[in-house]
Design a protein around this motif. Structure first.
Motif, short mmCIF file in Angstrom:
data_model
loop_
_atom_site.label_atom_id
_atom_site.label_comp_id
_atom_site.label_asym_id
_atom_site.label_seq_id
_atom_site.Cartn_x
_atom_site.Cartn_y
_atom_site.Cartn_z
N HIS A 301 -4.98 -4.17 -2.87
CA HIS A 301 -5.14 -2.74 -2.97
C HIS A 301 -4.65 -1.82 -2.00
O HIS A 301 -4.14 -0.98 -2.25
CB HIS A 301 -6.81 -2.52 -2.63
CG HIS A 301 -7.26 -1.37 -2.84
ND1 HIS A 301 -7.34 -0.66 -3.99
CD2 HIS A 301 -7.81 -0.44 -2.06
CE1 HIS A 301 -7.78 0.51 -4.06
NE2 HIS A 301 -8.16 0.95 -2.65
N GLN A 304 -1.01 -1.22 -3.31
CA GLN A 304 -1.05 -0.14 -4.29
C GLN A 304 -1.36 1.15 -3.70
O GLN A 304 -0.59 2.19 -4.26
CB GLN A 304 -2.12 -0.54 -5.35
CG GLN A 304 -1.76 -2.06 -6.08
CD GLN A 304 -3.10 -2.33 -6.77
OE1 GLN A 304 -4.07 -1.48 -7.16
NE2 GLN A 304 -3.00 -3.50 -7.56
N THR A 305 -2.25 1.22 -2.77
CA THR A 305 -2.81 2.76 -2.33
C THR A 305 -1.85 3.21 -1.37
O THR A 305 -1.89 4.48 -0.92
CB THR A 305 -4.21 2.72 -2.02
OG1 THR A 305 -4.18 1.83 -1.01
CG2 THR A 305 -4.99 2.27 -3.11
N LYS A 306 -1.22 2.42 -0.58
CA LYS A 306 -0.46 2.60 0.58
C LYS A 306 -0.99 3.50 1.61
O LYS A 306 -0.61 4.01 2.55
CB LYS A 306 0.82 3.71 0.09
CG LYS A 306 1.66 3.24 -0.98
CD LYS A 306 2.41 1.65 -0.76
CE LYS A 306 3.18 1.26 -1.64
NZ LYS A 306 3.87 0.14 -1.63
N VAL A 309 -7.20 0.54 4.22
CA VAL A 309 -8.43 -0.39 3.55
C VAL A 309 -9.26 -0.78 4.63
O VAL A 309 -8.93 -1.64 5.25
CB VAL A 309 -7.80 -1.30 2.64
CG1 VAL A 309 -8.82 -2.01 1.83
CG2 VAL A 309 -6.65 -0.78 1.43
#
Length: 584
Positions: A301, A304-306, A309
């Motif tokens: 994740h 994908q989001t950069k 998290v």
């Protein structure tokens, strides 16, 4: 094979020398050959003119001698072109020479020369023709010839001599060039050695080259560059050491992944959390090490989001550890990701405390509500009218009193437990005999055991060492443990009491043959309001705080409580008290 600068210079100079020798041989050999041809022709012309001055008869009589003297083949030809005499062939077998080019040239210019193939001798020859007589009355011609091979042989000898001389010159040239190159390359070799030393991490010393011009400027630049590099590396090492010290001192686990999501480094806390050394983790993926799909999904994740998290996951065997994991990227620049850093914060204890707090509130509420409900119910019944049967009224009042006393015990136990947890309990420590304290407690709980037909056996020697404890609190500990043993031991059961020494402690072991405790519940014994069999325990009048109080009282005595049990085979409670030390 990689050549050194000196080797390259040798190869270059050798190639230049070989080219020079080849060019010399190519050009000079041709010039030498042509020069020799001309020299031979001039020599033969001079010899021919001298012989032509002799009378023809004498020439004929001494022709062989003259041929040997001038090292030539002599041929005497008459004016018609026919051979009169020849030193190497029979004259009658020879054709007319009148049409040969050297004869024509001799008639026109007074001397004729030619280089051609001799059909008589079958080889290449040099020819010189000298007319006999004068221009007005030619009496014939004198032909001098010599093999062209003599010129080639002499030319080859001259070429070899010249070649040897050239080789000597080239060797001298190479030696001189090598000496010059060595002097020119010596500073470069010193620079190479110094930069190799620096590349290996050794920054000691300074590059010293005795030269001027560009070499001196380059030396100065290298020294400045090395000094600057040394300072930068020193600062980087200091920052690295600081960072490693911070990571090593962190309670949180830190894991660094490379650009391929393989573990690059971990700190000691991470080793402790995962219970494995760093050498077993470096170079492996996080899924191979942690075996946790949630953590792997969180890492995917992030990619994908950069962004950062945050995820709560369970780690360890049977997911026994609760972790708050923060995952963020380590960027080399704005376009490339250098790696990933994961910070693991162990919140297992906080989660446990939260669960204990929640259980405590729920259990305390339940424990208080149950007697209050009974008191309120029976009170309301009495308020609506006193039962005509006095026994019923007494029974109602007894129930109210019993539940009020239960509430009072609960409040007292909570107060005691709170005081112990806050360290407000002042113990009056003294030397006590375990045997005597057990006897005192048995007088108190003996009646309860007798009612259930439970036999209590105490096997403690008379000379057993003394313990260092608070008399009242020790009695409270023993009563709580024995009270539990009697409540949960079936009628006609057996309770045994023994004591033994364990290092600096004296242990009291109270064992029963009751139903036992499931292994999963043993670690929770000692928690407030925790009951293995909640319904039965509550019916027996317990508050659920007895073992919790025992646990904290043992800790206040600098001792401990241990519980051993097998489901269906009974339970043993071990109480470890410090040994009373004799004054020195």
């Amino acid at each position: 094979m990689k050549l050194s600068p000196s080797g390259k210079a040798v190869v270059v100079f050798l190639l230049i020398g070989a080219f020079a020798v080849g060019l010399f041989c190519l050009v000079l050999s041709g010039q030498i050959r042509e020069s020799l041809f001309v020299s031979f022709e001039e020599e033969m012309t001079q010899s021919g003119r001298i012989i032509a001055m002799m009378p023809q008869e004498k020439i004929i009589s001494t022709i062989d001698k003259l041929a040997r003297a001038c090292a030539c083949r002599l041929t005497l030809i008459n004016a018609a072109g026919r051979v009169v005499v020849d030193t190497m062939a029979a004259s009658e077998k020879m054709d007319s020479y009148l049409h040969h080019p050297e004869m024509q040239e001799a008639r026109l210019r007074g001397v004729g020369t030619a280089r051609r193939y001799s059909t008589t001798l079958r080889r290449e020859m040099i020819y010189v023709v000298i007319p006999l007589g004068n221009a007005k009355s030619e009496k014939g011609y004198l032909l001098l010839s010599r093999p062209a091979a003599d010129v080639s042989l002499f030319a080859d000898r001259q070429a070899r001599t010249s070649l040897y001389f050239m080789l000597v010159l080239i060797i001298a040239y190479l030696l001189t060039a090598l000496l010059i190159c060595d002097r020119l390359l010596a500073p470069i070799r010193r620079m190479t050695a110094f930069t190799s030393q620096v590349r290996g991490g050794n920054f000691s010393g300074t590059l010293l080259v005795q030269s001027d011009g560009e070499i001196a400027e380059l030396t100065k630049n290298i020294n400045n560059m090395v000094e600057s590099l040394k300072e930068k590396i020193q600062k980087a090492d200091e920052e690295k050491n600081k960072l490693e010290s911070v990571f090593a001192g962190m309670n949180e686990g830190v894991m660094l992944l490379d650009s391929e999501n393989k573990i690059e480094s971990v700190n000691p806390s991470m080793e402790r959390i995962l219970r494995r050394p760093s050498r077993d983790m470096i170079g492996r993926t996080i899924l191979e090490v942690c075996h946790n799909a949630e953590l792997h999904d969180a890492l995917a994740h992030l990619q994908q989001t950069k962004g950062v998290v945050c995820k709560e996951i369970n780690l360890g065997e049977e997911a026994s550890l609760v972790m708050d994991v923060t995952i963020s990227a380590v960027d080399a620049d704005k376009t490339a990701r250098k790696g990933t850093i994961l910070v693991f914060h162990d919140v297992t204890h906080l989660k446990k405390l939260e669960r204990v707090r929640t259980d405590f509130i729920a259990n305390a509420t339940h424990e208080i509500r149950t007697p209050l409900t009974a008191i309120i119910g029976f009170t309301e019944t009495l308020q609506h009218g006193v039962p005509e049967d006095s026994e019923t009224a007494k029974k109602f009042l007894g129930t109210i009193r019993e539940n009020a006393e239960r509430l009072n015990r609960l409040v007292d136990d909570l107060k005691t437990l709170s005081s112990l947890e806050l360290g407000e309990e002042n113990l009056k420590l003294e030397e006590l005999s375990i045997k005597e304290e057990i006897q005192r407690v048995l007088h108190v709980v003996g009646g309860m055991a007798s009612q259930k037909g439970i036999a209590v056996h105490s096997d403690i020697p008379e000379d057993f060492p003394m313990v260092f404890a608070d008399k009242d609190r020790m009695m409270q500990i023993l009563i709580n443990v024995l009270d539990n043993a009697i409540k949960f031991t079936p009628d006609g059961g057996l309770i045994s009491i023994a004591a033994f020494r364990d290092g600096e402690f004296l242990a009291i072991k109270i064992a029963d043959n009751g139903p036992g405790i499931p292994a999963a519940d043993i670690p929770r014994l000692g928690e407030r309001f925790f009951r293995v069999d909640k319904t039965r325990s509550r019916d027996l009048g317990g508050t659920g705080l007895g073992l919790s109080i025992v646990k904290h009282l043992m800790k206040a005595h600098k001792g401990r409580m241990e519980i051993q049990s097998v489901l269906g085979s009974g339970t043993a409670v071990l109480l470890f008290f410090p040994v009373a030390k004799k004054p020195v």
